[in-house]
Design an enzyme around this catalytic site. Structure first.
Site, PDB file in Angstrom:
ATOM      1  N   VAL A   1      -3.597  10.650  19.761  1.00  0.00           N
ATOM      2  CA  VAL A   1      -2.308  10.117  20.238  1.00  0.00           C
ATOM      3  C   VAL A   1      -1.243  10.420  19.196  1.00  0.00           C
ATOM      4  O   VAL A   1      -0.150  10.893  19.507  1.00  0.00           O
ATOM      5  CB  VAL A   1      -2.414   8.593  20.479  1.00  0.00           C
ATOM      6  CG1 VAL A   1      -1.055   8.002  20.804  1.00  0.00           C
ATOM      7  CG2 VAL A   1      -3.439   8.294  21.569  1.00  0.00           C
ATOM      8  N   TYR A   2      -1.607  10.210  17.893  1.00  0.00           N
ATOM      9  CA  TYR A   2      -0.649  10.498  16.802  1.00  0.00           C
ATOM     10  C   TYR A   2      -0.206  11.961  16.896  1.00  0.00           C
ATOM     11  O   TYR A   2       0.990  12.285  16.901  1.00  0.00           O
ATOM     12  CB  TYR A   2      -1.306  10.231  15.439  1.00  0.00           C
ATOM     13  CG  TYR A   2      -0.363  10.438  14.271  1.00  0.00           C
ATOM     14  CD1 TYR A   2      -0.164  11.702  13.721  1.00  0.00           C
ATOM     15  CD2 TYR A   2       0.381   9.375  13.757  1.00  0.00           C
ATOM     16  CE1 TYR A   2       0.737  11.910  12.686  1.00  0.00           C
ATOM     17  CE2 TYR A   2       1.272   9.567  12.703  1.00  0.00           C
ATOM     18  CZ  TYR A   2       1.444  10.832  12.182  1.00  0.00           C
ATOM     19  OH  TYR A   2       2.347  11.031  11.156  1.00  0.00           O
ATOM     20  N   ASP A   3      -1.177  12.850  17.030  1.00  0.00           N
ATOM     21  CA  ASP A   3      -0.855  14.291  17.056  1.00  0.00           C
ATOM     22  C   ASP A   3       0.060  14.634  18.229  1.00  0.00           C
ATOM     23  O   ASP A   3       1.004  15.421  18.102  1.00  0.00           O
ATOM     24  CB  ASP A   3      -2.156  15.112  17.162  1.00  0.00           C
ATOM     25  CG  ASP A   3      -3.012  14.955  15.909  1.00  0.00           C
ATOM     26  OD1 ASP A   3      -4.207  15.275  15.955  1.00  0.00           O
ATOM     27  OD2 ASP A   3      -2.457  14.461  14.886  1.00  0.00           O
TER      28      ASP A   3
ATOM     29  N   SER B   1       4.364   3.496 -22.710  1.00  0.00           N
ATOM     30  CA  SER B   1       2.913   3.594 -22.890  1.00  0.00           C
ATOM     31  C   SER B   1       2.397   2.197 -23.189  1.00  0.00           C
ATOM     32  O   SER B   1       3.154   1.310 -23.576  1.00  0.00           O
ATOM     33  CB  SER B   1       2.552   4.484 -24.077  1.00  0.00           C
ATOM     34  OG  SER B   1       3.560   5.386 -24.321  1.00  0.00           O
TER      35      SER B   1
ATOM     36  N   GLU C   1      -4.066  -6.380 -13.617  1.00  0.00           N
ATOM     37  CA  GLU C   1      -4.117  -5.307 -12.618  1.00  0.00           C
ATOM     38  C   GLU C   1      -5.181  -4.290 -13.042  1.00  0.00           C
ATOM     39  O   GLU C   1      -5.212  -3.906 -14.211  1.00  0.00           O
ATOM     40  CB  GLU C   1      -2.751  -4.609 -12.534  1.00  0.00           C
ATOM     41  CG  GLU C   1      -1.594  -5.543 -12.217  1.00  0.00           C
ATOM     42  CD  GLU C   1      -0.227  -4.878 -12.423  1.00  0.00           C
ATOM     43  OE1 GLU C   1      -0.164  -3.623 -12.491  1.00  0.00           O
ATOM     44  OE2 GLU C   1       0.767  -5.608 -12.522  1.00  0.00           O
TER      45      GLU C   1
ATOM     46  N   LYS D   1      -6.641  -0.969 -14.022  1.00  0.00           N
ATOM     47  CA  LYS D   1      -5.934   0.205 -14.556  1.00  0.00           C
ATOM     48  C   LYS D   1      -6.462   1.435 -13.801  1.00  0.00           C
ATOM     49  O   LYS D   1      -7.580   1.892 -14.022  1.00  0.00           O
ATOM     50  CB  LYS D   1      -6.187   0.343 -16.053  1.00  0.00           C
ATOM     51  CG  LYS D   1      -5.332   1.414 -16.715  1.00  0.00           C
ATOM     52  CD  LYS D   1      -5.434   1.346 -18.238  1.00  0.00           C
ATOM     53  CE  LYS D   1      -4.547   2.396 -18.885  1.00  0.00           C
ATOM     54  NZ  LYS D   1      -4.962   3.779 -18.550  1.00  0.00           N
TER      55      LYS D   1
ATOM     56  N   ARG E   1       5.136  11.650 -15.277  1.00  0.00           N
ATOM     57  CA  ARG E   1       5.504  10.814 -16.418  1.00  0.00           C
ATOM     58  C   ARG E   1       6.040  11.663 -17.560  1.00  0.00           C
ATOM     59  O   ARG E   1       7.004  11.301 -18.222  1.00  0.00           O
ATOM     60  CB  ARG E   1       4.264  10.050 -16.881  1.00  0.00           C
ATOM     61  CG  ARG E   1       4.483   9.159 -18.077  1.00  0.00           C
ATOM     62  CD  ARG E   1       3.186   8.533 -18.568  1.00  0.00           C
ATOM     63  NE  ARG E   1       3.476   7.602 -19.635  1.00  0.00           N
ATOM     64  CZ  ARG E   1       3.881   7.964 -20.859  1.00  0.00           C
ATOM     65  NH1 ARG E   1       4.041   9.248 -21.120  1.00  0.00           N
ATOM     66  NH2 ARG E   1       4.142   7.064 -21.775  1.00  0.00           N
TER      67      ARG E   1
ATOM     68  N   GLU F   1       0.720   4.851  -9.781  1.00  0.00           N
ATOM     69  CA  GLU F   1      -0.310   5.824 -10.166  1.00  0.00           C
ATOM     70  C   GLU F   1      -0.707   6.658  -8.963  1.00  0.00           C
ATOM     71  O   GLU F   1      -1.124   6.113  -7.929  1.00  0.00           O
ATOM     72  CB  GLU F   1      -1.541   5.062 -10.707  1.00  0.00           C
ATOM     73  CG  GLU F   1      -2.395   5.845 -11.660  1.00  0.00           C
ATOM     74  CD  GLU F   1      -1.804   5.903 -13.081  1.00  0.00           C
ATOM     75  OE1 GLU F   1      -0.772   5.252 -13.337  1.00  0.00           O
ATOM     76  OE2 GLU F   1      -2.382   6.615 -13.916  1.00  0.00           O
TER      77      GLU F   1
ATOM     78  N   LYS G   1      -0.403  -8.163 -18.147  1.00  0.00           N
ATOM     79  CA  LYS G   1       1.039  -8.302 -18.355  1.00  0.00           C
ATOM     80  C   LYS G   1       1.410  -9.779 -18.330  1.00  0.00           C
ATOM     81  O   LYS G   1       0.831 -10.545 -17.558  1.00  0.00           O
ATOM     82  CB  LYS G   1       1.821  -7.589 -17.234  1.00  0.00           C
ATOM     83  CG  LYS G   1       1.501  -6.108 -17.124  1.00  0.00           C
ATOM     84  CD  LYS G   1       2.064  -5.489 -15.845  1.00  0.00           C
ATOM     85  CE  LYS G   1       1.582  -4.044 -15.737  1.00  0.00           C
ATOM     86  NZ  LYS G   1       2.017  -3.399 -14.476  1.00  0.00           N
TER      87      LYS G   1
HETATM   88  N1  LIG Z   1      -2.692   2.808 -14.499  1.00  0.00           N
HETATM   89  C1  LIG Z   1      -2.294   1.618 -14.036  1.00  0.00           C
HETATM   90  O1  LIG Z   1      -2.911   1.078 -13.105  1.00  0.00           O
HETATM   91  C2  LIG Z   1      -1.084   0.953 -14.643  1.00  0.00           C
HETATM   92  C3  LIG Z   1      -0.336   1.611 -15.605  1.00  0.00           C
HETATM   93  N2  LIG Z   1       0.770   1.017 -16.154  1.00  0.00           N
HETATM   94  C4  LIG Z   1       1.120  -0.227 -15.750  1.00  0.00           C
HETATM   95  O2  LIG Z   1       2.207  -0.849 -16.280  1.00  0.00           O
HETATM   96  C5  LIG Z   1       3.171  -0.056 -16.995  1.00  0.00           C
HETATM   97  C6  LIG Z   1       4.489  -0.760 -16.931  1.00  0.00           C
HETATM   98  C7  LIG Z   1       4.470  -1.685 -18.106  1.00  0.00           C
HETATM   99  C8  LIG Z   1       3.601  -1.040 -19.153  1.00  0.00           C
HETATM  100  C9  LIG Z   1       2.810   0.064 -18.464  1.00  0.00           C
HETATM  101  N3  LIG Z   1       0.428  -0.908 -14.820  1.00  0.00           N
HETATM  102  C10 LIG Z   1      -0.674  -0.347 -14.246  1.00  0.00           C
HETATM  103  N4  LIG Z   1      -1.358  -1.064 -13.295  1.00  0.00           N
END
Ligand SMILES: NC(=O)c1cnc(OC2CCCC2)nc1N
Length: 334
Positions: A41-43, A88, A120, A122, A143, A180, A294
């Protein structure tokens, strides 16, 4: 250019409806991982939109689903300066390093007693900087060195989980998103199977395969390789108060945001999260190489600022690298 037939309001309405249907179907499939219409359907809808746009090119907009993959390969990539640098992360290799980090930032803000962390996963991919103007994607860049990257907008447009337009009623003039770009293990396996058949060298791991794909001059190859994207940073004018809120807003805007994120009330909870995912990550269908921790409050992030090289308010807990091959070995390449 005169079109073959006169453009009618019905045709214009049909184009809008097709765009809406296709964008919703694409969002459901690539961002929510929950397909809502059959591929056939999408196509069919996609071909109908392509036909109308071929007859009435003046109707084509940059965020039309037909505009994701550029026709002509780029000849080269130009360097671009990021509006906001990509920072970084300082690395931690265990709980002692995390405790040292907490003591250090608390020395800078000794009066702060109420705070929480966001953890989170990485994602082990390639950081990208995306710029949206009035809600439309106008630039995608690698980056690079954090200040200057390569402009790869055509390739970023071919990543189907990157929205070409933000899902916002009144989008601000400029929105900066970082995240990412990565390849799922399934996509990575498929790419290496195709390369093996073509007698080409194999990519060593999904991160290298994603990096190699992002550097392709032909966006059609990028589109075939099914790159994916998790957003994790949002810079938007106005009163965003926390990282958690930023992640929620990124989701509302139409991005994939990693679902394993968690708020942690203290360092013990952070360490528990890191311990749990050092094991559970082997079951994920994408590569991770640690956890990014964070401070949640943007006011506290602003107050803590940066050292020469890193934000004081974030740190990456790295998992031992040798585990990565084990995870890749689990993959059946044949
Ligand atoms: N690779 C990741 O999943 C990832 C990379 N960077 C950050 O935050 C930046 C923004 C603040 C410092 C680094 N978060 C992530 N989840």
């Amino acid at each position: 250019m005169d079109s073959v037939a006169q453009l009618t309001p019905e045709t214009q309405q049909r184009v809008q409806e097709l765009r809406r249907l296709l964008q919703q179907a694409s969002y459901d499939y690539y961002v929510l991982d929950a397909p809502t219409i059959e591929d056939s359907v999408y196509d069919q809808l996609y071909r109908e939109l392509q036909t109308i746009e071929a007859n009435y090119p003046e109707l084509i907009t940059p965020d039309s689903p037909t505009q994701r993959v550029g026709e002509r390969p780029a000849s080269h990539f130009t360097s671009v300066k990021h509006n906001i640098p990509l920072y970084s992360l300082e690395n931690a290799f265990g709980n002692a390093d995390l405790a040292t980090w907490e003591q250090r930032w608390r020395k800078v803000a000794p009066d702060v007693t109420e705070f929480e962390y966001v953890c989170e996963l990485k994602i082990d991919g390639n950081a990208l900087a995306l710029t949206y103007e009035n809600g439309v994607l106008v630039r995608g860049a690698t980056r690079g060195d954090g200040t200057t990257g390569e402009e790869i907008t055509q390739n970023v447009r071919a990543i189907r989980s990157v929205p070409l337009r933000l899902n916002l009623d009144n989008p601000p003039p400029v929105v900066e998103v970082r995240g990412e770009a990565f390849l799922s293990l399934d996509s990575f396996e498929q790419i290496n199977r195709d390369r093996e058949k073509a007698g080409e060298s194999l990519f060593a791991n999904p991160r290298n395969a994603a990096a190699g794909t992002l550097r392709q001059l032909d966006a059609k190859i990028v589109a075939q390789r099914r790159l994916d994207f998790f957003a994790y940073t949002l810079h938007v004018p106005g009163e965003l108060e926390s990282q958690w809120q930023a992640l929620e807003l990124l989701r509302e805007m139409g991005f994939r945001v990693n679902p394993e994120r968690e708020k942690c009330a203290d360092l013990q909870a952070v360490q528990d999260y890191c311990d749990r995912w050092s094991v559970d990550r082997t079951q994920l269908r994408y590569m991770t190489d640690g956890v990014v921790i964070k401070l949640n409050s943007f006011a506290l992030q602003t107050r803590l600022g940066f050292t020469q090289k890193f934000p004081r308010w974030a740190i990456a807990l790295k998992y031992p690298a040798e585990e990565a091959p084990t995870i890749l070995e689990n993959i059946s390449v044949n």
